[in-house]
Design a protein around this motif. Sequence first.
Motif, PDB file in Angstrom:
ATOM      1  N   MET A   1       0.823  -1.209   0.000  1.00 44.62           N
ATOM      2  CA  MET A   1       0.000   0.000   0.000  1.00 44.62           C
ATOM      3  C   MET A   1       0.857   1.260   0.000  1.00 44.62           C
ATOM      4  N   LEU A   2       2.100   1.110   0.437  1.00 44.77           N
ATOM      5  CA  LEU A   2       3.079   2.200   0.377  1.00 44.77           C
ATOM      6  C   LEU A   2       4.278   1.696  -0.417  1.00 44.77           C
ATOM      7  N   PRO A   3       4.352   1.996  -1.717  1.00 47.54           N
ATOM      8  CA  PRO A   3       5.453   1.507  -2.553  1.00 47.54           C
ATOM      9  C   PRO A   3       6.795   2.088  -2.106  1.00 47.54           C
ATOM     10  N   VAL A   4       7.776   1.225  -1.931  1.00 50.12           N
ATOM     11  CA  VAL A   4       9.088   1.667  -1.461  1.00 50.12           C
ATOM     12  C   VAL A   4       9.717   2.663  -2.420  1.00 50.12           C
ATOM     13  N   ASN A   5       9.564   2.433  -3.732  1.00 52.90           N
ATOM     14  CA  ASN A   5      10.229   3.293  -4.708  1.00 52.90           C
ATOM     15  C   ASN A   5       9.634   4.690  -4.788  1.00 52.90           C
ATOM     16  N   GLU A   6       8.512   4.937  -4.084  1.00 56.06           N
ATOM     17  CA  GLU A   6       7.904   6.263  -4.098  1.00 56.06           C
ATOM     18  C   GLU A   6       8.251   7.071  -2.848  1.00 56.06           C
ATOM     19  N   VAL A   7       8.930   6.441  -1.896  1.00 54.94           N
ATOM     20  CA  VAL A   7       9.306   7.125  -0.654  1.00 54.94           C
ATOM     21  C   VAL A   7      10.642   7.829  -0.870  1.00 54.94           C
ATOM     22  N   ARG A   8      10.639   9.148  -0.737  1.00 59.87           N
ATOM     23  CA  ARG A   8      11.838   9.927  -1.049  1.00 59.87           C
ATOM     24  C   ARG A   8      13.016   9.530  -0.192  1.00 59.87           C
ATOM     25  N   GLN A   9      12.784   9.253   1.101  1.00 55.08           N
ATOM     26  CA  GLN A   9      13.884   8.885   1.996  1.00 55.08           C
ATOM     27  C   GLN A   9      14.537   7.566   1.621  1.00 55.08           C
ATOM     28  N   LEU A  10      13.882   6.772   0.768  1.00 52.67           N
ATOM     29  CA  LEU A  10      14.417   5.476   0.376  1.00 52.67           C
ATOM     30  C   LEU A  10      14.838   5.412  -1.082  1.00 52.67           C
ATOM     31  N   SER A  11      14.398   6.366  -1.882  1.00 53.92           N
ATOM     32  CA  SER A  11      14.654   6.305  -3.322  1.00 53.92           C
ATOM     33  C   SER A  11      15.610   7.379  -3.815  1.00 53.92           C
ATOM     34  N   SER A  12      16.185   8.143  -2.901  1.00 51.94           N
ATOM     35  CA  SER A  12      17.131   9.195  -3.287  1.00 51.94           C
ATOM     36  C   SER A  12      18.378   9.106  -2.421  1.00 51.94           C
ATOM     37  N   ALA A  13      19.425   9.785  -2.853  1.00 52.30           N
ATOM     38  CA  ALA A  13      20.671   9.800  -2.089  1.00 52.30           C
ATOM     39  C   ALA A  13      20.471  10.530  -0.767  1.00 52.30           C
ATOM     40  N   GLY A  14      21.299  10.214   0.204  1.00 54.25           N
ATOM     41  CA  GLY A  14      21.211  10.860   1.504  1.00 54.25           C
ATOM     42  C   GLY A  14      22.583  11.228   2.024  1.00 54.25           C
ATOM     43  N   THR A  15      22.610  11.907   3.152  1.00 58.77           N
ATOM     44  CA  THR A  15      23.883  12.323   3.733  1.00 58.77           C
ATOM     45  C   THR A  15      24.007  11.820   5.168  1.00 58.77           C
ATOM     46  N   LEU A  16      25.016  11.000   5.411  1.00 59.88           N
ATOM     47  CA  LEU A  16      25.263  10.501   6.758  1.00 59.88           C
ATOM     48  C   LEU A  16      25.876  11.584   7.637  1.00 59.88           C
ATOM     49  N   SER A  17      26.749  12.388   7.050  1.00 63.33           N
ATOM     50  CA  SER A  17      27.359  13.480   7.816  1.00 63.33           C
ATOM     51  C   SER A  17      26.297  14.490   8.231  1.00 63.33           C
ATOM     52  N   GLY A  18      25.361  14.782   7.332  1.00 57.44           N
ATOM     53  CA  GLY A  18      24.282  15.700   7.670  1.00 57.44           C
ATOM     54  C   GLY A  18      23.405  15.143   8.768  1.00 57.44           C
ATOM     55  N   ALA A  19      23.125  13.845   8.705  1.00 56.02           N
ATOM     56  CA  ALA A  19      22.289  13.219   9.722  1.00 56.02           C
ATOM     57  C   ALA A  19      22.958  13.269  11.090  1.00 56.02           C
ATOM     58  N   ILE A  20      24.248  12.979  11.129  1.00 58.53           N
ATOM     59  CA  ILE A  20      24.963  12.931  12.411  1.00 58.53           C
ATOM     60  C   ILE A  20      25.162  14.324  12.988  1.00 58.53           C
ATOM     61  N   ILE A  21      25.712  15.228  12.164  1.00 55.24           N
ATOM     62  CA  ILE A  21      25.995  16.588  12.660  1.00 55.24           C
ATOM     63  C   ILE A  21      24.694  17.343  12.921  1.00 55.24           C
ATOM     64  N   GLY A  22      23.789  17.291  11.943  1.00 58.73           N
ATOM     65  CA  GLY A  22      22.527  18.002  12.090  1.00 58.73           C
ATOM     66  C   GLY A  22      21.682  17.448  13.225  1.00 58.73           C
ATOM     67  N   GLY A  23      21.664  16.120  13.366  1.00 64.67           N
ATOM     68  CA  GLY A  23      20.904  15.523  14.449  1.00 64.67           C
ATOM     69  C   GLY A  23      21.422  15.939  15.807  1.00 64.67           C
ATOM     70  N   ALA A  24      22.754  15.964  15.970  1.00 67.17           N
ATOM     71  CA  ALA A  24      23.348  16.378  17.242  1.00 67.17           C
ATOM     72  C   ALA A  24      23.023  17.839  17.545  1.00 67.17           C
ATOM     73  N   MET A  25      23.104  18.692  16.520  1.00 59.92           N
ATOM     74  CA  MET A  25      22.761  20.106  16.709  1.00 59.92           C
ATOM     75  C   MET A  25      21.299  20.250  17.124  1.00 59.92           C
ATOM     76  N   PHE A  26      20.437  19.494  16.478  1.00 58.71           N
ATOM     77  CA  PHE A  26      19.016  19.566  16.792  1.00 58.71           C
ATOM     78  C   PHE A  26      18.763  19.110  18.227  1.00 58.71           C
ATOM     79  N   GLY A  27      19.438  18.031  18.650  1.00 63.00           N
ATOM     80  CA  GLY A  27      19.261  17.532  20.005  1.00 63.00           C
ATOM     81  C   GLY A  27      19.670  18.545  21.053  1.00 63.00           C
TER      82      GLY A  27
END
Length: 359
Positions: free
Chosen positions: A79-105
Amino acid sequence: MEFLETLLATDHISDPAKAALCGLLVGLIFGACAQASRFCLRSASIEFWGGKPGPSFAIWLLVFGSALLFVQMLLSSGMLPVNEVRQLSSAGTLSGAIIGGAMFGVGMILARGCASRLLVLSATGNLRALMTGMLVTVIAQAALTGLLSPLRLELSALWSVGPDARNLNLHLPAYAGLIVGGVLLALAVFLARRAALGTARTLISIVLGGSIALGWLLTASLAHVSFEPVSVLSVTFTGPSADTLMALITEPAIPLEFGVGLVPGVALGSFASAVLRKEFHVQVFDQSTGMVRYVVGAVLMGFGGMLAGGCAVGAGVTGGSVLSLTAWLALLAMWLGSGACQWLMERQSPAFGNGRVTS
């Protein structure tokens, strides 16, 4: 699914208007449930790192566990196609997730609430949350397209990954997400009972997690029947809040989309819940609350949220529910960043370490 698609295929209103109405519906549910349950990652973090997981931690885990379980059910059923979910079908950034997540916390500890919590509190008369949330929105826009965008892009480029690496569904055993979601939800129910949370708040928290799944389902269904491109997404606040504010300032007519309906929906739902529960009252900055910490926290959350790809709900719960690697890393960084900030504040001033989790 077919009934929902048939309902959304009506020609009486435009597809962008349908997306906005979907966002409004999800926002109303999210706002009302978030206000009634007092859902807050900051409060949960303080309890957890204080070694005393209580009602706030149980509520957060109820929301996360139910969102993960329900969304994984949508994915496994198609009911939710994986290939239509942007977080799963596009490139991402691990550095952004780690640094940005820590800043947000760190930012949410200083500002006494994450982006979603600030929006909910704003609708209950908390003017501190309203002003802080507006600053978060302005900084987020600056990080997206303004003065801070070059720094965000530079940090994001430090460590990037492709869609296949980002999609944990490809690297885990079948039904792993369903199992983890079920286990977390069962653990959350146990903790809720131990903390004497009550049946009503427990169910409200589960419905709150379900609103994340509802957002995914509605946008996926609309994308299948729409003649115009529709982004398949769910609840998030940093980006939509910035888009809504900038549209109000720069556009004669606000472009309709899911996020434009979501933000006012959350505010209306929270306001209605606060009024019905007789919890609406005006709160302002005073000598005891101070203001500098809120400003610093807002700046860190605005930039960190955009760098991490979302806020505590957008990246942490919504992105985590589809098993996005960057979302799980961002969520982990938020927990670690908030814990480190709380630890430092307790060492600097004992007043910060008395276990208070109010906003």
